[in-house]
Design a protein around this motif. Structure first.
Motif, mmCIF file in Angstrom:
data_model
loop_
_atom_site.group_PDB
_atom_site.id
_atom_site.type_symbol
_atom_site.label_atom_id
_atom_site.label_comp_id
_atom_site.label_asym_id
_atom_site.label_seq_id
_atom_site.Cartn_x
_atom_site.Cartn_y
_atom_site.Cartn_z
ATOM 1 N N THR A 159 0.832 -1.201 0.000
ATOM 2 C CA THR A 159 0.000 0.000 0.000
ATOM 3 C C THR A 159 0.869 1.254 0.000
ATOM 4 N N LEU A 160 1.918 1.223 0.790
ATOM 5 C CA LEU A 160 2.864 2.335 0.877
ATOM 6 C C LEU A 160 4.285 1.794 0.817
ATOM 7 N N PHE A 161 5.209 2.655 0.367
ATOM 8 C CA PHE A 161 6.632 2.410 0.536
ATOM 9 C C PHE A 161 7.137 3.422 1.569
ATOM 10 N N MET A 162 8.432 3.351 1.873
ATOM 11 C CA MET A 162 9.023 4.349 2.759
ATOM 12 C C MET A 162 8.742 5.752 2.173
ATOM 13 N N THR B 110 6.597 5.590 10.495
ATOM 14 C CA THR B 110 5.365 5.808 11.261
ATOM 15 C C THR B 110 4.326 6.469 10.372
ATOM 16 N N VAL B 111 3.094 6.421 10.825
ATOM 17 C CA VAL B 111 2.015 7.099 10.103
ATOM 18 C C VAL B 111 2.330 8.597 9.978
ATOM 19 N N GLY B 112 2.796 9.203 11.069
ATOM 20 C CA GLY B 112 3.084 10.642 11.046
ATOM 21 C C GLY B 112 4.143 11.004 10.016
ATOM 22 N N ASP B 113 5.175 10.165 9.922
ATOM 23 C CA ASP B 113 6.247 10.408 8.952
ATOM 24 C C ASP B 113 5.718 10.291 7.523
ATOM 25 N N GLU B 114 4.909 9.267 7.268
ATOM 26 C CA GLU B 114 4.345 9.103 5.921
ATOM 27 C C GLU B 114 3.429 10.285 5.565
ATOM 28 N N LYS B 115 2.616 10.687 6.518
ATOM 29 C CA LYS B 115 1.677 11.795 6.264
ATOM 30 C C LYS B 115 2.421 13.064 5.876
ATOM 31 N N ALA B 116 3.529 13.316 6.578
ATOM 32 C CA ALA B 116 4.263 14.562 6.325
ATOM 33 C C ALA B 116 5.162 14.462 5.104
ATOM 34 N N ASN B 117 5.776 13.299 4.895
ATOM 35 C CA ASN B 117 6.914 13.243 3.975
ATOM 36 C C ASN B 117 6.789 12.312 2.775
ATOM 37 N N ASN B 118 5.724 11.529 2.674
ATOM 38 C CA ASN B 118 5.672 10.596 1.547
ATOM 39 C C ASN B 118 5.652 11.368 0.225
ATOM 40 N N ILE B 119 6.562 11.022 -0.676
ATOM 41 C CA ILE B 119 6.716 11.822 -1.897
ATOM 42 C C ILE B 119 5.539 11.693 -2.861
ATOM 43 N N HIS B 120 4.686 10.665 -2.692
ATOM 44 C CA HIS B 120 3.528 10.536 -3.580
ATOM 45 C C HIS B 120 2.227 11.019 -2.953
ATOM 46 N N VAL B 121 2.104 10.890 -1.650
ATOM 47 C CA VAL B 121 0.816 11.219 -1.020
ATOM 48 C C VAL B 121 0.946 12.143 0.186
ATOM 49 N N GLY B 122 2.189 12.460 0.594
ATOM 50 C CA GLY B 122 2.373 13.270 1.797
ATOM 51 C C GLY B 122 1.976 14.728 1.578
ATOM 52 N N GLY B 123 1.839 15.452 2.677
ATOM 53 C CA GLY B 123 1.521 16.878 2.604
ATOM 54 C C GLY B 123 0.165 17.162 1.989
ATOM 55 N N GLY B 124 -0.748 16.176 2.095
ATOM 56 C CA GLY B 124 -2.114 16.405 1.628
ATOM 57 C C GLY B 124 -2.275 16.437 0.120
ATOM 58 N N LYS B 125 -1.444 15.697 -0.598
ATOM 59 C CA LYS B 125 -1.582 15.631 -2.067
ATOM 60 C C LYS B 125 -2.985 15.153 -2.460
ATOM 61 N N SER B 126 -3.548 15.747 -3.509
ATOM 62 C CA SER B 126 -4.942 15.434 -3.864
ATOM 63 C C SER B 126 -5.043 14.103 -4.600
ATOM 64 N N ARG B 127 -6.250 13.537 -4.547
ATOM 65 C CA ARG B 127 -6.546 12.279 -5.226
ATOM 66 C C ARG B 127 -6.305 12.422 -6.727
ATOM 67 N N GLU B 128 -6.757 13.532 -7.254
ATOM 68 C CA GLU B 128 -6.626 13.793 -8.690
ATOM 69 C C GLU B 128 -5.146 13.817 -9.123
ATOM 70 N N ASP B 129 -4.340 14.537 -8.356
ATOM 71 C CA ASP B 129 -2.907 14.621 -8.682
ATOM 72 C C ASP B 129 -2.243 13.254 -8.577
ATOM 73 N N PHE B 130 -2.650 12.503 -7.544
ATOM 74 C CA PHE B 130 -2.067 11.174 -7.356
ATOM 75 C C PHE B 130 -2.396 10.270 -8.541
ATOM 76 N N ILE B 131 -3.651 10.269 -8.954
ATOM 77 C CA ILE B 131 -4.072 9.405 -10.065
ATOM 78 C C ILE B 131 -3.281 9.753 -11.336
ATOM 79 N N LYS B 132 -3.132 11.040 -11.592
ATOM 80 C CA LYS B 132 -2.414 11.493 -12.792
ATOM 81 C C LYS B 132 -0.948 11.030 -12.729
ATOM 82 N N PHE B 133 -0.316 11.297 -11.586
ATOM 83 C CA PHE B 133 1.085 10.920 -11.423
ATOM 84 C C PHE B 133 1.271 9.407 -11.539
ATOM 85 N N ARG B 134 0.436 8.660 -10.801
ATOM 86 C CA ARG B 134 0.583 7.203 -10.711
ATOM 87 C C ARG B 134 0.371 6.566 -12.087
ATOM 88 N N THR B 135 -0.628 7.045 -12.821
ATOM 89 C CA THR B 135 -0.955 6.477 -14.126
ATOM 90 C C THR B 135 0.190 6.714 -15.111
#
Ligand SMILES: [Fe+2]
Length: 294
Positions: A172-175, A227-252
């Motif tokens: 589901t997630l990576f580092m 930790t969950v807190g670290d992923e929430k703040a720093n995950n390069i694909h979903v951290g910092g409140g990245k939007s669903r729309e942006d994620f889908i575009k990037f991931r695809t």
């Protein structure tokens, strides 16, 4: 998630086993209140070019469990892996325990039963496994409570397992500097993956998260715990409140450039059978290669 079906203040001992051939991390999770343990995402070694199966990685796990006098209660698969083969039946044969996976395995078996043109003898009801988890199901590892939650997106059958204050997130997630797993396998969906990641990020900030894979991005050493807190703040694909729309575009876009995993063809055939190697009409262990079938 405000109410947890289990006591998440329990602190299990988590022993990691890194497999350098597939960049997979397997875990033994020990109940602090007893000698019970669970094995998560074990690896069976394959030299695919030679068609040779060995058990060096699984034997290391088995030796550690025996050396610490532990009882295996569960052998968990977070999903049907496409990049390594499970050693669940081998470990079960040596140490016992129940092999469990998400009940959406039936969807995966249906999809890949067709891809590999399996006959009717290949059951698509998950019956190869000892236990099929539904969303929110709870179970015990000794005195420690655990629960499983649906986290589809990478594959339909992906689940995250929470044992005390530790969550095993599968793919589901990576580092944080690795981001997230691809969502382009049959049954995968980038938007659904984003929603599943939000479920994981809704766990308490201090919950420990354990990855199934790490590739040491940008030359750093292999890591598997955050930790969950670290992923929430720093995950390069979903951290910092990245939007669903942006994620889908990037991931695809990213997924369209990725090659198939080196071991996808043997992995799917074995893992959809709970780690058993398929056999031909004469009972010999045998794998197929569907041409232009994936
Ligand atoms: Fe995976």
């Amino acid at each position: 998630m405000s109410n947890y079906p289990v006591d998440i203040s329990v602190k299990p001992e988590v022993k990691a086993f890194f497999d350098p051939d597939t960049n997979t991390i397997s875990y033994v999770v020990k109940d602090p209140g007893s000698n019970a343990c669970a094995v998560i995402d074990s690896v069976m070694d394959i030299d695919y070019a030679a068609g040779r199966i060995t058990y060096g990685h699984a034997d290391e796990i088995i030796a550690w469990i025996k050396g610490n006098g532990l009882d295996v209660e569960w052998i968990i698969e977070t999903h049907v892996h496409a990049d390594h083969l499970s050693a669940a039946p081998y470990i079960q044969q040596k140490l016992g325990g129940k092999i469990g996976i998400g009940d959406k395995i039936m969807v995966v078996q249906d999809t890949f039963g067709k891809v590999f043109n399996e006959g009717t003898e290949f059951q698509r009801d998950g019956s190869q496994f000892d236990a099929l988890f539904k969303d929110g199901d709870t179970y015990q590892v000794g005195s420690m409570q655990a629960f499983a939650m649906y986290t589809p997106g990478h594959t339909p059958a992906c689940m995250v397992h929470v044992m005390g204050n530790a969550a095993f997130v599968g793919d589901t997630l990576f580092m944080p500097d690795g981001g997230s797993a691809r969502a382009d396998f049959p049954g995968g969906d980038a938007g659904v993956l984003y929603d599943s990641i939000q479920k994981v990020l809704a766990l308490p900030d201090d919950m420990r998260l354990f990855m199934c894979h790490d590739y040491g991005p940008n030359g750093r050493d292999i890591k598997w715990e955050t930790t969950v807190g670290d992923e929430k703040a720093n995950n390069i694909h979903v951290g910092g409140g990245k939007s669903r729309e942006d994620f889908i575009k990037f991931r695809t876009e990213r997924d369209s450039q990725l090659a198939m995993p080196r071991l996808i063809i043997p992995s799917l055939q074995v893992n959809m059978r709970a780690g058993d190697i398929p056999t031909d009409k004469d009972g010999r262990a045998m794998l197929k290669v569907p041409i232009n079938g994936l």
